[in-house]
Design a protein around this motif. Structure first.
Motif, PDB file in Angstrom:
ATOM      1  N   VAL A 196      -7.435   2.203  -5.520  1.00 46.59           N
ATOM      2  CA  VAL A 196      -6.256   2.817  -4.882  1.00 46.59           C
ATOM      3  C   VAL A 196      -6.433   4.340  -4.843  1.00 46.59           C
ATOM      4  O   VAL A 196      -6.234   4.991  -3.815  1.00 46.59           O
ATOM      5  CB  VAL A 196      -4.958   2.454  -5.657  1.00 46.59           C
ATOM      6  CG1 VAL A 196      -3.770   3.254  -5.155  1.00 46.59           C
ATOM      7  CG2 VAL A 196      -4.682   0.962  -5.547  1.00 46.59           C
ATOM      8  N   ALA A 197      -6.841   4.897  -5.989  1.00 48.27           N
ATOM      9  CA  ALA A 197      -6.968   6.363  -6.083  1.00 48.27           C
ATOM     10  C   ALA A 197      -8.107   6.884  -5.212  1.00 48.27           C
ATOM     11  O   ALA A 197      -8.061   8.012  -4.724  1.00 48.27           O
ATOM     12  CB  ALA A 197      -7.178   6.771  -7.537  1.00 48.27           C
ATOM     13  N   GLN A 198      -9.143   6.055  -5.018  1.00 44.99           N
ATOM     14  CA  GLN A 198     -10.257   6.492  -4.170  1.00 44.99           C
ATOM     15  C   GLN A 198      -9.875   6.410  -2.687  1.00 44.99           C
ATOM     16  O   GLN A 198     -10.480   7.047  -1.844  1.00 44.99           O
ATOM     17  CB  GLN A 198     -11.492   5.612  -4.420  1.00 44.99           C
ATOM     18  CG  GLN A 198     -12.181   5.907  -5.731  1.00 44.99           C
ATOM     19  CD  GLN A 198     -13.057   4.756  -6.217  1.00 44.99           C
ATOM     20  OE1 GLN A 198     -13.239   3.765  -5.507  1.00 44.99           O
ATOM     21  NE2 GLN A 198     -13.588   4.890  -7.412  1.00 44.99           N
ATOM     22  N   GLY A 199      -8.868   5.576  -2.382  1.00 41.39           N
ATOM     23  CA  GLY A 199      -8.397   5.450  -0.998  1.00 41.39           C
ATOM     24  C   GLY A 199      -7.304   6.469  -0.729  1.00 41.39           C
ATOM     25  O   GLY A 199      -7.363   7.608  -1.200  1.00 41.39           O
ATOM     26  N   SER A 200      -6.250   6.017  -0.048  1.00 42.30           N
ATOM     27  CA  SER A 200      -5.216   6.983   0.342  1.00 42.30           C
ATOM     28  C   SER A 200      -4.057   7.044  -0.647  1.00 42.30           C
ATOM     29  O   SER A 200      -3.099   7.775  -0.436  1.00 42.30           O
ATOM     30  CB  SER A 200      -4.707   6.625   1.733  1.00 42.30           C
ATOM     31  OG  SER A 200      -4.195   5.316   1.689  1.00 42.30           O
ATOM     32  N   GLY A 201      -4.118   6.268  -1.735  1.00 44.71           N
ATOM     33  CA  GLY A 201      -2.990   6.229  -2.673  1.00 44.71           C
ATOM     34  C   GLY A 201      -3.083   7.287  -3.760  1.00 44.71           C
ATOM     35  O   GLY A 201      -4.173   7.717  -4.141  1.00 44.71           O
ATOM     36  N   THR A 202      -1.922   7.712  -4.233  1.00 42.90           N
ATOM     37  CA  THR A 202      -1.829   8.673  -5.337  1.00 42.90           C
ATOM     38  C   THR A 202      -1.254   7.947  -6.541  1.00 42.90           C
ATOM     39  O   THR A 202      -0.257   7.232  -6.403  1.00 42.90           O
ATOM     40  CB  THR A 202      -0.864   9.818  -4.956  1.00 42.90           C
ATOM     41  OG1 THR A 202      -1.260  10.302  -3.683  1.00 42.90           O
ATOM     42  CG2 THR A 202      -0.891  10.936  -5.974  1.00 42.90           C
ATOM     43  N   ILE A 203      -1.858   8.132  -7.694  1.00 46.35           N
ATOM     44  CA  ILE A 203      -1.389   7.427  -8.885  1.00 46.35           C
ATOM     45  C   ILE A 203      -0.697   8.385  -9.836  1.00 46.35           C
ATOM     46  O   ILE A 203      -1.198   9.487 -10.088  1.00 46.35           O
ATOM     47  CB  ILE A 203      -2.578   6.724  -9.565  1.00 46.35           C
ATOM     48  CG1 ILE A 203      -2.964   5.523  -8.706  1.00 46.35           C
ATOM     49  CG2 ILE A 203      -2.250   6.296 -10.989  1.00 46.35           C
ATOM     50  CD1 ILE A 203      -4.128   4.761  -9.172  1.00 46.35           C
ATOM     51  N   VAL A 204       0.463   7.968 -10.330  1.00 45.16           N
ATOM     52  CA  VAL A 204       1.134   8.681 -11.416  1.00 45.16           C
ATOM     53  C   VAL A 204       1.168   7.697 -12.581  1.00 45.16           C
ATOM     54  O   VAL A 204       1.871   6.684 -12.526  1.00 45.16           O
ATOM     55  CB  VAL A 204       2.564   9.110 -11.027  1.00 45.16           C
ATOM     56  CG1 VAL A 204       3.221   9.845 -12.186  1.00 45.16           C
ATOM     57  CG2 VAL A 204       2.551   9.989  -9.787  1.00 45.16           C
ATOM     58  N   SER A 211       0.817  -1.211   0.000  1.00 46.46           N
ATOM     59  CA  SER A 211       0.000   0.000   0.000  1.00 46.46           C
ATOM     60  C   SER A 211       0.857   1.271   0.000  1.00 46.46           C
ATOM     61  O   SER A 211       0.805   2.058   0.954  1.00 46.46           O
ATOM     62  CB  SER A 211      -0.941   0.029   1.213  1.00 46.46           C
ATOM     63  OG  SER A 211      -1.661  -1.151   1.271  1.00 46.46           O
ATOM     64  N   PRO A 212       1.640   1.484  -1.049  1.00 47.42           N
ATOM     65  CA  PRO A 212       2.509   2.673  -1.066  1.00 47.42           C
ATOM     66  C   PRO A 212       1.695   3.958  -1.126  1.00 47.42           C
ATOM     67  O   PRO A 212       0.548   3.944  -1.568  1.00 47.42           O
ATOM     68  CB  PRO A 212       3.316   2.487  -2.355  1.00 47.42           C
ATOM     69  CG  PRO A 212       2.473   1.633  -3.221  1.00 47.42           C
ATOM     70  CD  PRO A 212       1.704   0.727  -2.311  1.00 47.42           C
ATOM     71  N   GLU A 213       2.323   5.040  -0.668  1.00 52.22           N
ATOM     72  CA  GLU A 213       1.620   6.333  -0.712  1.00 52.22           C
ATOM     73  C   GLU A 213       1.416   6.774  -2.153  1.00 52.22           C
ATOM     74  O   GLU A 213       0.414   7.392  -2.495  1.00 52.22           O
ATOM     75  CB  GLU A 213       2.461   7.391   0.008  1.00 52.22           C
ATOM     76  CG  GLU A 213       2.538   7.174   1.500  1.00 52.22           C
ATOM     77  CD  GLU A 213       3.774   7.842   2.082  1.00 52.22           C
ATOM     78  OE1 GLU A 213       3.819   9.080   2.123  1.00 52.22           O
ATOM     79  OE2 GLU A 213       4.692   7.112   2.520  1.00 52.22           O
ATOM     80  N   VAL A 214       2.426   6.465  -2.985  1.00 57.18           N
ATOM     81  CA  VAL A 214       2.373   6.866  -4.398  1.00 57.18           C
ATOM     82  C   VAL A 214       2.634   5.631  -5.255  1.00 57.18           C
ATOM     83  O   VAL A 214       3.538   4.845  -4.960  1.00 57.18           O
ATOM     84  CB  VAL A 214       3.454   7.933  -4.701  1.00 57.18           C
ATOM     85  CG1 VAL A 214       3.389   8.350  -6.164  1.00 57.18           C
ATOM     86  CG2 VAL A 214       3.294   9.147  -3.791  1.00 57.18           C
ATOM     87  N   LEU A 215       1.838   5.476  -6.288  1.00 61.98           N
ATOM     88  CA  LEU A 215       2.013   4.345  -7.200  1.00 61.98           C
ATOM     89  C   LEU A 215       2.364   4.897  -8.576  1.00 61.98           C
ATOM     90  O   LEU A 215       1.581   5.638  -9.170  1.00 61.98           O
ATOM     91  CB  LEU A 215       0.697   3.567  -7.250  1.00 61.98           C
ATOM     92  CG  LEU A 215       0.682   2.209  -7.906  1.00 61.98           C
ATOM     93  CD1 LEU A 215       1.747   1.304  -7.329  1.00 61.98           C
ATOM     94  CD2 LEU A 215      -0.694   1.571  -7.713  1.00 61.98           C
ATOM     95  N   VAL A 216       3.577   4.564  -9.043  1.00 56.11           N
ATOM     96  CA  VAL A 216       4.075   5.088 -10.315  1.00 56.11           C
ATOM     97  C   VAL A 216       4.001   3.975 -11.360  1.00 56.11           C
ATOM     98  O   VAL A 216       4.601   2.910 -11.183  1.00 56.11           O
ATOM     99  CB  VAL A 216       5.533   5.582 -10.141  1.00 56.11           C
ATOM    100  CG1 VAL A 216       6.163   5.890 -11.479  1.00 56.11           C
ATOM    101  CG2 VAL A 216       5.566   6.819  -9.251  1.00 56.11           C
TER     102      VAL A 216
END
Ligand SMILES: Nc1ncnc2c1ncn2[C@@H]1O[C@H](COP(=O)(O)OP(=O)(O)OP(=O)(O)O)[C@@H](O)[C@H]1O
Length: 261
Positions: free
Chosen positions: A192-200, A164-169
């Protein structure tokens, strides 16, 4: 709480003797997923590698590069905060690696070779769940080298999600995935994006930019030519120019649909 995880000013990035990114300034925060588009060779992967600490900007007086607010970083620590799916990752695992170990190795910031590592029951459970999420549970005991390209890609997606990384690249994550696997992956990324993760997300397909991604950056020849809300940045004429053919973009429920004009 929103945090700036990537901030560069006037960054030049050389790949060999090619200037892949030219005097680039950009700031990305954890409260906003982003998609990066551009033609082949535009510098997208180089930008992701700068973001994950794999390449460095040329040292110039006007240049600065910060990851999570730091100018120096520990790559292993970074691996825990930033999950990665890059095409070249496939080659980082030995063919005789057990596929499930590929996923588990993410907990130690390592590329495979988990034989001497000990994993907690909770870590094993999370790895099992991640493999189930991408539909590879049945393949977990196989050797990584004996999997198809799409199956390998699914294991790498599970690996990137497991802690569960903070950012997913993600660099073109749907490459080699079949239609169903691509849809399942996009749904998983939406969660993931709806939860606490940020997607790049780097993609060639504007149709992959899920409703949760609001910001779009366009790169051309190592420079940012547009950066903003996706409905402002992604227009039929802009896409036509970017990809060198006449395209028509329409929107439905937050998804862009691109067809030849
Ligand atoms: N290892 C390398 N050595 C030399 N040049 C490189 C290297 N990697 C990339 N380049 C060059 O840097 C430029 C940017 O490449 P990059 O991979 O960042 O583009 P990209 O937008 O990700 O392209 P694609 O859509 O084809 O994956 C290209 O001109 C490429 O040829």
């Amino acid at each position: 709480m929103s945090e700036t995880f990537f901030k560069i000013k006037h960054a030049n990035v050389w790949r060999g003797d090619v200037l892949a990114l030219r005097d680039l300034s950009l700031s990305l925060a954890t409260d906003q997923s982003v998609a990066i588009l551009g033609a082949n060779g535009a510098g997208k992967s180089s930008l992701l590698k700068l973001m994950t600490g794999e390449v460095r900007a040329e040292a110039r007086p006007q240049t600065s590069c910060e990851l999570f607010g730091e100018r120096q970083w520990n790559l292993e620590e970074l691996r825990h905060r930033i999950g990665l799916v890059m095409p070249e990752e496939v080659a980082r695992f030995l063919p005789d690696e057990i596929a499930a170990d590929v996923v588990l190795s993410a907990f130690r910031g390592a590329y495979g070779r988990t034989g001497d590592m000990r994993f907690k029951a909770a870590e094993k459970a999370r790895a099992s769940q991640a493999m189930e999420d991408v539909g590879v549970t049945e393949l977990a005991g196989r050797c990584f080298g004996q999997l198809s390209s799409g199956e390998k890609r699914r294991f790498l997606i599970a690996r990137s999600l497991v802690h569960s990384p903070e950012v997913l690249v993600l660099d073109e994550p749907s490459t080699a995935l079949d239609f169903a696997a691509r849809l399942a992956m996009l749904e998983r990324l939406r969660t993931v994006a709806q939860g606490s993760g940020t997607i790049v997300l780097v993609t060639h397909d504007p149709g992959e930019i899920m409703p949760e991604i609001e910001r779009v950056i366009l790169l051309r020849a190592g420079e940012i030519i547009a950066d903003g809300p996706k409905r402002q940045v992604l227009k039929s004429d802009v896409l036509s120019e970017l990809y060198g053919m006449k395209l028509r973009l329409t929107w439905s429920k937050g998804w862009g649909i691109v067809r030849p004009a």
